[in-house]
Scaffold this motif. Structure first.
Motif, PDB file in Angstrom:
ATOM      1  N   ILE A 220      -8.530  12.114  -0.292  1.00 14.04           N
ATOM      2  CA  ILE A 220      -7.825  12.619  -1.475  1.00 14.04           C
ATOM      3  C   ILE A 220      -7.482  11.391  -2.308  1.00 14.04           C
ATOM      4  N   GLN A 221      -7.888  11.399  -3.586  1.00 11.74           N
ATOM      5  CA  GLN A 221      -7.684  10.224  -4.431  1.00 11.74           C
ATOM      6  C   GLN A 221      -6.870  10.583  -5.666  1.00 11.74           C
ATOM      7  N   ILE A 222      -6.068   9.616  -6.102  1.00 13.88           N
ATOM      8  CA  ILE A 222      -5.353   9.719  -7.371  1.00 13.88           C
ATOM      9  C   ILE A 222      -5.755   8.521  -8.210  1.00 13.88           C
ATOM     10  N   ASP A 223      -6.321   8.790  -9.360  1.00 11.22           N
ATOM     11  CA  ASP A 223      -6.840   7.728 -10.241  1.00 11.22           C
ATOM     12  C   ASP A 223      -7.783   6.802  -9.486  1.00 11.22           C
ATOM     13  N   GLY A 224      -8.597   7.393  -8.603  1.00 11.35           N
ATOM     14  CA  GLY A 224      -9.615   6.641  -7.875  1.00 11.35           C
ATOM     15  C   GLY A 224      -9.106   5.885  -6.664  1.00 11.35           C
ATOM     16  N   VAL A 225      -7.813   6.001  -6.346  1.00 12.53           N
ATOM     17  CA  VAL A 225      -7.235   5.295  -5.195  1.00 12.53           C
ATOM     18  C   VAL A 225      -6.956   6.304  -4.084  1.00 12.53           C
ATOM     19  N   ASP A 226      -7.481   6.018  -2.905  1.00 16.86           N
ATOM     20  CA  ASP A 226      -7.219   6.866  -1.735  1.00 16.86           C
ATOM     21  C   ASP A 226      -5.712   6.877  -1.465  1.00 16.86           C
ATOM     22  N   ILE A 227      -5.126   8.086  -1.316  1.00 17.00           N
ATOM     23  CA  ILE A 227      -3.669   8.164  -1.169  1.00 17.00           C
ATOM     24  C   ILE A 227      -3.187   7.500   0.129  1.00 17.00           C
ATOM     25  N   THR A 228      -4.084   7.327   1.113  1.00 12.80           N
ATOM     26  CA  THR A 228      -3.682   6.636   2.345  1.00 12.80           C
ATOM     27  C   THR A 228      -3.527   5.134   2.114  1.00 12.80           C
ATOM     28  N   LYS A 229      -4.024   4.628   0.976  1.00 16.91           N
ATOM     29  CA  LYS A 229      -3.896   3.205   0.651  1.00 16.91           C
ATOM     30  C   LYS A 229      -2.616   2.920  -0.130  1.00 16.91           C
ATOM     31  N   LEU A 230      -1.870   3.990  -0.466  1.00 16.10           N
ATOM     32  CA  LEU A 230      -0.625   3.833  -1.206  1.00 16.10           C
ATOM     33  C   LEU A 230       0.568   3.936  -0.265  1.00 16.10           C
ATOM     34  N   LYS A 231       1.670   3.277  -0.603  1.00 12.63           N
ATOM     35  CA  LYS A 231       2.915   3.507   0.119  1.00 12.63           C
ATOM     36  C   LYS A 231       3.377   4.929  -0.166  1.00 12.63           C
ATOM     37  N   ARG A 232       3.938   5.573   0.835  1.00 18.76           N
ATOM     38  CA  ARG A 232       4.382   6.955   0.631  1.00 18.76           C
ATOM     39  C   ARG A 232       5.424   7.050  -0.481  1.00 18.76           C
ATOM     40  N   SER A 233       6.320   6.076  -0.549  1.00 16.35           N
ATOM     41  CA  SER A 233       7.341   6.106  -1.609  1.00 16.35           C
ATOM     42  C   SER A 233       6.697   6.017  -2.981  1.00 16.35           C
ATOM     43  N   ASP A 234       5.650   5.177  -3.123  1.00 13.56           N
ATOM     44  CA  ASP A 234       4.948   5.065  -4.412  1.00 13.56           C
ATOM     45  C   ASP A 234       4.189   6.356  -4.718  1.00 13.56           C
TER      46      ASP A 234
ATOM     47  N   GLN B  80       4.833   9.576  11.794  1.00 13.41           N
ATOM     48  CA  GLN B  80       3.748   9.686  10.833  1.00 13.41           C
ATOM     49  C   GLN B  80       2.966   8.367  10.778  1.00 13.41           C
ATOM     50  N   VAL B  81       1.733   8.454  10.318  1.00 11.85           N
ATOM     51  CA  VAL B  81       0.890   7.259  10.228  1.00 11.85           C
ATOM     52  C   VAL B  81       1.557   6.245   9.303  1.00 11.85           C
ATOM     53  N   PRO B  82       1.763   5.011   9.746  1.00 14.27           N
ATOM     54  CA  PRO B  82       2.473   4.029   8.917  1.00 14.27           C
ATOM     55  C   PRO B  82       1.694   3.661   7.660  1.00 14.27           C
ATOM     56  N   ASP B  83       2.427   3.158   6.658  1.00 12.46           N
ATOM     57  CA  ASP B  83       1.780   2.723   5.406  1.00 12.46           C
ATOM     58  C   ASP B  83       0.896   1.514   5.659  1.00 12.46           C
ATOM     59  N   GLU B  84      -0.092   1.356   4.801  1.00 12.68           N
ATOM     60  CA  GLU B  84      -0.971   0.192   4.866  1.00 12.68           C
ATOM     61  C   GLU B  84      -0.164  -1.091   4.618  1.00 12.68           C
ATOM     62  N   GLN B  85      -0.515  -2.145   5.355  1.00 14.16           N
ATOM     63  CA  GLN B  85       0.161  -3.427   5.156  1.00 14.16           C
ATOM     64  C   GLN B  85      -0.099  -3.975   3.753  1.00 14.16           C
ATOM     65  N   GLU B  86      -1.377  -3.896   3.333  1.00 14.24           N
ATOM     66  CA  GLU B  86      -1.762  -4.357   1.987  1.00 14.24           C
ATOM     67  C   GLU B  86      -1.920  -3.139   1.078  1.00 14.24           C
ATOM     68  N   ALA B  87      -0.821  -2.428   0.828  1.00 14.86           N
ATOM     69  CA  ALA B  87      -0.870  -1.190   0.050  1.00 14.86           C
ATOM     70  C   ALA B  87      -1.222  -1.462  -1.412  1.00 14.86           C
ATOM     71  N   GLN B  88      -1.990  -0.537  -1.983  1.00 13.18           N
ATOM     72  CA  GLN B  88      -2.345  -0.646  -3.395  1.00 13.18           C
ATOM     73  C   GLN B  88      -1.259  -0.005  -4.251  1.00 13.18           C
ATOM     74  N   VAL B  89      -1.256  -0.352  -5.535  1.00 10.42           N
ATOM     75  CA  VAL B  89      -0.267   0.185  -6.471  1.00 10.42           C
ATOM     76  C   VAL B  89      -0.984   0.672  -7.719  1.00 10.42           C
ATOM     77  N   ILE B  90      -0.632   1.885  -8.141  1.00 10.95           N
ATOM     78  CA  ILE B  90      -1.169   2.404  -9.410  1.00 10.95           C
ATOM     79  C   ILE B  90      -0.144   2.079 -10.493  1.00 10.95           C
ATOM     80  N   HIS B  91      -0.441   1.071 -11.285  1.00 12.92           N
ATOM     81  CA  HIS B  91       0.543   0.593 -12.266  1.00 12.92           C
ATOM     82  C   HIS B  91       0.678   1.532 -13.460  1.00 12.92           C
ATOM     83  N   TYR B  92      -0.431   2.102 -13.906  1.00 12.69           N
ATOM     84  CA  TYR B  92      -0.389   2.993 -15.067  1.00 12.69           C
ATOM     85  C   TYR B  92      -1.065   4.313 -14.701  1.00 12.69           C
ATOM     86  N   PRO B  93      -0.351   5.177 -13.990  1.00 10.49           N
ATOM     87  CA  PRO B  93      -0.966   6.428 -13.512  1.00 10.49           C
ATOM     88  C   PRO B  93      -1.335   7.364 -14.662  1.00 10.49           C
TER      89      PRO B  93
END
Length: 623
Positions: free
Chosen positions: A434-448, A360-373
């Protein structure tokens, strides 16, 4: 895997699973796979060198035994002959004999010691090598996309990761040292025999081609029967599994006799193939023994003549006969190991094919985090297809506000589950975002990303363990009180406490010791404990009775409070209160709105709803 174990248990024999005559699994690229497997052994090259040296020393010490024992025999024979001829002071030199026997005991002791050393080192190398392979396989599993598991059976994956790796381990630990020992033994015995008598050595070597011809001819004759045996065995196993798993259906339709007749026919065919394969391959050993005995007779005759002529001593002829009897064993062992190594390389190739699967496509090196979803979800011009040339979802746009309930309806194959898989990023979209709270899901770690979701599916998943542990799986480190509170919120606490062991009740492997409805309540309790901002609910009430459905629906309503929820609906009556209903057909969202709006449109949704409603009315009137 089991085939190779059988081969090893038979030693150099020629049974149905190993040795000459049995069909061997072959690698497509033998050389390439062997080189790659050797690279895994490269870090242990000094260990392998030590194994090689220990193997040579062990074999050499063992090979010297018959020659030295022959010296003792010669000394005894000479002493007896001198005494027989009344030579003064004649007799057996026991001091010499004790020295010889002491030397012989020392040789065998050192041989055993070096054999132990080589096995000890090789066991360590083998286990470290397969440890690396298993570690890579474990990491690979977590990197594989969902499409791999959709297209590959669990049994096939387990076979590669467990059975094939275990086959490699056994071969490295046993067969590698055996092949070294066998080759050294063959060379060593030939050298020792030549030092005794080149003529008798030549006689013995002349019988080898005859042995090889016998083995090849018989193996060729037995090969079709082994192939038929394996094929028929697969048919029989498949039939037995099919009848066993579907025995209720077989009994319900009265097909016991038909199933038994088929079993008898296949079993008879397996018997015919089996006994012919066993009989023909079993002929190899008696024939090779006959050839060996023929060589033994010739050597005994020639050796006897040589002793009478004084060319060699009686001890040498004894040693030579011992060497000739030992000679056939390493040859047969080498042929058997050659088959095992070929099968092992095939196993290695299967493991490497698994390790080379597209990840699968690897996670972004500088992955974003949604602290308060909050749970806001949006699809913008999303295109997706399982193949590049055939899109399943085209230009999909959707905006879901926090706390809203989105119902997804449509006929089978419309793309409902696919939509959820894209949201979880189990598959990569072709285009769009596809975005969650304005963040592209490809910019998030899959575990997050996955931690943002809670899932209650139609197919429940519970593992072997206590009910408390199954609920606690929803959140790491959950306290006992939190588990109980989650069970209370899911309306599961009452039925749990009625069980003899309560929350400590152990669920079996398939959780068949509780009902389907109780399983669903436990999965809902697990989701409540996880407390995710977004829920995915695949209709969890389709396979339970009406009373249980009411309990599950109440639990799900409690779970959905204040959370963004995606509900895959089969019964449209359960989603009338949804904020947004997506009507999907052939991968497209063809209608969108709430229940009243969609009914007013009098389109596809209205047709689906009225057809279900009419069916329910009909059922009620029949009831």
């Amino acid at each position: 895997m089991s085939n190779q174990k059988s081969a090893r248990s038979q030693g150099p024999g020629f049974g149905p699973h190993g040795g000459m005559g049995a069909p061997v699994q072959k690698a497509k690229d033998f050389k390439g796979t062997l080189k790659r497997l050797i690279r895994y052994l490269a870090p242990y090259r000094f260990n392998l060198l030590a194994v090689f040296i220990a193997s040579i020393l062990s074999t050499v010490f063992s090979i010297l035994g018959p020659k030295i024992l022959g010296m003792a025999t010669t000394k005894i024979f000479e002493g007896l002959m001198e005494k027989f001829n009344n030579i003064p002071g004649a007799g057996i030199d026991f001091d010499y004999l004790f020295r010889i026997l002491g030397l012989l005991a020392g040789l065998y002791l050192f041989s055993s010691l070096f054999a132990w050393i080589q096995q000890y080192i090789m066991a360590s190398v083998a286990q470290k090598t397969v440890y690396s392979l298993r570690e890579e396989a474990e990491e690979k599993i977590h990197k594989l996309p969902l499409k791999y598991f959709d297209g590959t059976t669990t049994g096939e994956t387990l076979s590669r990761v467990v059975n094939d790796v275990d086959n490699i381990s056994t071969t490295l630990q046993q067969s590698l040292t055996q092949i070294i020992t066998s080759v050294v033994t063959i060379i060593g015995i030939i050298m020792m025999m030549i030092t005794i008598s080149p003529v008798m050595t030549l006689i013995l070597l002349c019988t080898l081609p005859l042995s090889a011809v016998v083995a090849v001819l018989v193996a060729k004759k037995s090969q079709p029967y082994f192939v038929g045996q394996q094929k028929t065995l697969g048919q029989l196993s498949g039939h037995v599994e099919e009848i066993y798993t579907g025995h209720e259906v077989v009994k319900a339709f009265g097909h016991e006799k038909k199933a038994l007749e088929k079993f008898t026919a296949v079993n008879e065919e397996l018997y015919q193939f089996g006994w012919k394969a066993q009989f023909i391959s079993g002929v190899i050993m008696p024939l090779m023994t006959f050839v060996g005995n023929l060589a033994y007779v010739l050597i005994s005759i020639v050796g006897g003549v040589f002793v009478t002529k004084g060319f060699i001593t009686i001890g040498d002829i004894q040693a030579f006969i011992q060497y000739s009897r030992q000679f056939s064993h390493p040859i047969a062992q080498t042929a058997n190991i050659a088959n095992i190594i070929q099968s092992t390389v095939a196993s290695a190739e299967r493991v490497f094919e698994f390790l080379d699967e597209e990840e699968q496509v690897p996670d972004e090196q500088e992955a974003q985090v949604i602290h308060y979803p909050k749970g806001r979800v949006s699809f913008e011009h999303v295109d997706f297809g399982y193949t590049e040339d055939q899109l399943l979802i085209e230009d999909m746009n959707l905006e879901v506000q926090p706390g809203q309930t989105v119902a997804i309806v449509g006929p089978t194959g419309a793309g409902k589950t696919t939509l959820v898989n894209l949201l979880m990023r189990f598959y990569e979209i072709n285009s769009g975002t596809i975005q969650i709270d304005g963040v592209d899901i490809t910019k998030l770690k899959r575990s997050d990303l996955h931690s943002l979701f809670g899932m209650v599916l139609q197919d429940t998943w519970l593992f072997h363990g206590s009910i408390a542990n199954n609920i606690a799986y929803g959140r790491e480190g959950a306290a006992e009180e939190e588990v109980i509170q989650a069970a209370l919120a899911a309306n599961a606490d009452h039925f749990i406490r009625t069980l003899p062991e309560g929350y400590a009740t152990i669920l079996n492997e398939d959780a068949t010791n509780i009902s389907q409805g109780q399983k669903q309540l436990l999965t809902i309790a697990r989701a409540i404990l996880a407390d995710p901002p977004i829920l995915i609910l695949d209709e969890a009430t389709s396979s339970v009775d009406t009373r249980t459905e009411v309990h599950i629906q109440k639990a799900m309503n409690h779970l959905m409070e204040g959370r963004t929820s995606f509900v895959i609906a089969h019964r449209l009556s359960t989603i009338k209160d949804a904020d947004v209903i997506l009507v999907m057909n052939e991968g497209k969202v063809i209608e969108q709105g709430n229940h009243e709006e969609l009914l007013a449109q009098n389109g596809f949704y209205a047709e689906l709803y009225h057809s279900q409603f009419s069916g329910q009315k009909m059922d009620e009137s029949i009831g």
